[in-house]
Motif scaffolding. Structure first.
Motif, PDB file in Angstrom:
ATOM      1  N   LEU A  25       0.860  -1.176   0.000  1.00  0.00           N
ATOM      2  CA  LEU A  25       0.000   0.000   0.000  1.00  0.00           C
ATOM      3  C   LEU A  25       0.895   1.224   0.000  1.00  0.00           C
ATOM      4  N   ASN A  26       0.803   2.024  -1.057  1.00  0.00           N
ATOM      5  CA  ASN A  26       1.653   3.201  -1.188  1.00  0.00           C
ATOM      6  C   ASN A  26       0.841   4.467  -0.996  1.00  0.00           C
ATOM      7  N   VAL A  27       1.399   5.425  -0.298  1.00  0.00           N
ATOM      8  CA  VAL A  27       0.808   6.746  -0.118  1.00  0.00           C
ATOM      9  C   VAL A  27       1.711   7.750  -0.819  1.00  0.00           C
ATOM     10  N   SER A  28       1.145   8.485  -1.795  1.00  0.00           N
ATOM     11  CA  SER A  28       1.981   9.394  -2.575  1.00  0.00           C
ATOM     12  C   SER A  28       1.302  10.741  -2.721  1.00  0.00           C
ATOM     13  N   GLY A  29       2.024  11.680  -3.254  1.00  0.00           N
ATOM     14  CA  GLY A  29       1.501  13.022  -3.470  1.00  0.00           C
ATOM     15  C   GLY A  29       2.661  13.953  -3.739  1.00  0.00           C
ATOM     16  N   THR A  30       2.343  15.218  -3.927  1.00  0.00           N
ATOM     17  CA  THR A  30       3.358  16.224  -4.191  1.00  0.00           C
ATOM     18  C   THR A  30       3.046  17.467  -3.385  1.00  0.00           C
ATOM     19  N   ILE A  31       4.048  18.025  -2.759  1.00  0.00           N
ATOM     20  CA  ILE A  31       3.894  19.296  -2.053  1.00  0.00           C
ATOM     21  C   ILE A  31       4.432  20.386  -2.962  1.00  0.00           C
ATOM     22  N   THR A  32       3.567  21.285  -3.391  1.00  0.00           N
ATOM     23  CA  THR A  32       3.968  22.340  -4.298  1.00  0.00           C
ATOM     24  C   THR A  32       4.554  23.512  -3.518  1.00  0.00           C
ATOM     25  N   PRO A  33       5.569  24.168  -4.065  1.00  0.00           N
ATOM     26  CA  PRO A  33       6.201  25.267  -3.332  1.00  0.00           C
ATOM     27  C   PRO A  33       5.378  26.552  -3.317  1.00  0.00           C
ATOM     28  N   SER A  34       4.347  26.640  -4.142  1.00  0.00           N
ATOM     29  CA  SER A  34       3.535  27.859  -4.175  1.00  0.00           C
ATOM     30  C   SER A  34       2.067  27.511  -4.235  1.00  0.00           C
ATOM     31  N   ALA A  35       1.243  28.405  -3.742  1.00  0.00           N
ATOM     32  CA  ALA A  35      -0.203  28.197  -3.716  1.00  0.00           C
ATOM     33  C   ALA A  35      -0.876  29.217  -4.628  1.00  0.00           C
ATOM     34  N   CYS A  36      -2.065  28.862  -5.107  1.00  0.00           N
ATOM     35  CA  CYS A  36      -2.835  29.740  -5.990  1.00  0.00           C
ATOM     36  C   CYS A  36      -4.218  29.987  -5.385  1.00  0.00           C
ATOM     37  N   ALA A  37      -4.754  31.157  -5.668  1.00  0.00           N
ATOM     38  CA  ALA A  37      -6.085  31.517  -5.172  1.00  0.00           C
ATOM     39  C   ALA A  37      -6.940  32.015  -6.330  1.00  0.00           C
ATOM     40  N   PRO A  38      -8.033  31.301  -6.675  1.00  0.00           N
ATOM     41  CA  PRO A  38      -8.954  31.808  -7.695  1.00  0.00           C
ATOM     42  C   PRO A  38      -9.945  32.794  -7.080  1.00  0.00           C
ATOM     43  N   VAL A  39     -10.262  33.853  -7.824  1.00  0.00           N
ATOM     44  CA  VAL A  39     -11.188  34.881  -7.352  1.00  0.00           C
ATOM     45  C   VAL A  39     -12.161  35.205  -8.477  1.00  0.00           C
TER      46      VAL A  39
END
Length: 204
Positions: A25-39
């Motif tokens: 059982l593998n747990v994966s993902g990516t942590i992005t260095p920047s965040a975005c906000a839609p308005v």
């Protein structure tokens, strides 16, 4: 119980009698260095106002005037992202399943549909084009569609249909609403046009 029978039961229950198997059982993902906000301008509200049953075509759908709001996406740094929607009135679209529903009358009649499109996108002060993918990002094509059945992203205006990383995005989000023929509706009291969708931004 005689001894031979007892011996067979003990053999069947012995730990060594079971075959062992396993899987990972593998747990994966990516942590992005920047965040975005839609308005969305105006709080994301589009109000077509009141209309009477006489404003509707009796035997054919009535197209409402297209309406626009502004979409802005602000990221902390250049980021790959996609846009999609969640139809919060799922199952009520009366015209096209790719479109979003406008809710139901008290008699459970479908009111109509609304489609969303993006126009004149500008990313980081440069015009870009809208691209969509209906197969999870395997392939992309130029399109103005924004909805729940495809991923929407942006590509260089004169380049291939491949998503590019953006820091800022500005675009016109236009809505196209259509109401079913008046003869398909029971209009004894006021019926609200009740379309609602959630705009989702996902990191790519």
């Amino acid at each position: 119980m005689d001894k031979p029978t007892l011996a067979l039961l003990l053999a069947a229950l012995a730990p060594g009698a079971f075959a062992a198997s396993s899987t990972d059982l593998n747990v994966s993902g990516t942590i992005t260095p920047s965040a975005c906000a839609p308005v969305l301008s105006g709080g994301g509200v589009i109000d077509h106002g009141k209309m009477t049953s006489k404003d509707l075509q009796p035997a054919s759908p009535t197209r409402l005037e297209p309406a626009e709001i502004q979409l802005e996406v602000l990221c902390e740094g250049e980021t790959f992202f996609t846009l999609t929607t969640v139809d919060n009135r799922a199952g009520t679209s009366a015209i096209n399943p790719r479109h979003h529903g406008l809710g139901l009358t008290p008699e459970k009649e479908k009111l109509g549909s609304v489609a969303f499109s993006l126009f004149d996108p500008v990313a980081d002060a440069q015009p870009v084009k809208v691209i969509t993918s209906s197969n999870g990002g395997a392939t992309w094509a130029a399109s103005i569609y924004l909805g729940h059945e495809a991923l929407t992203s942006f590509a260089a205006l004169d380049g291939p249909n491949t998503p590019i990383a953006l820091k800022t995005l500005h675009a016109r989000l236009r809505t196209f609403a259509i109401i079913v023929p008046a003869t398909d509706l029971t209009l004894l009291d006021e019926v609200p046009i009740d379309g609602q969708a959630t705009l989702q931004l996902k990191y790519w």
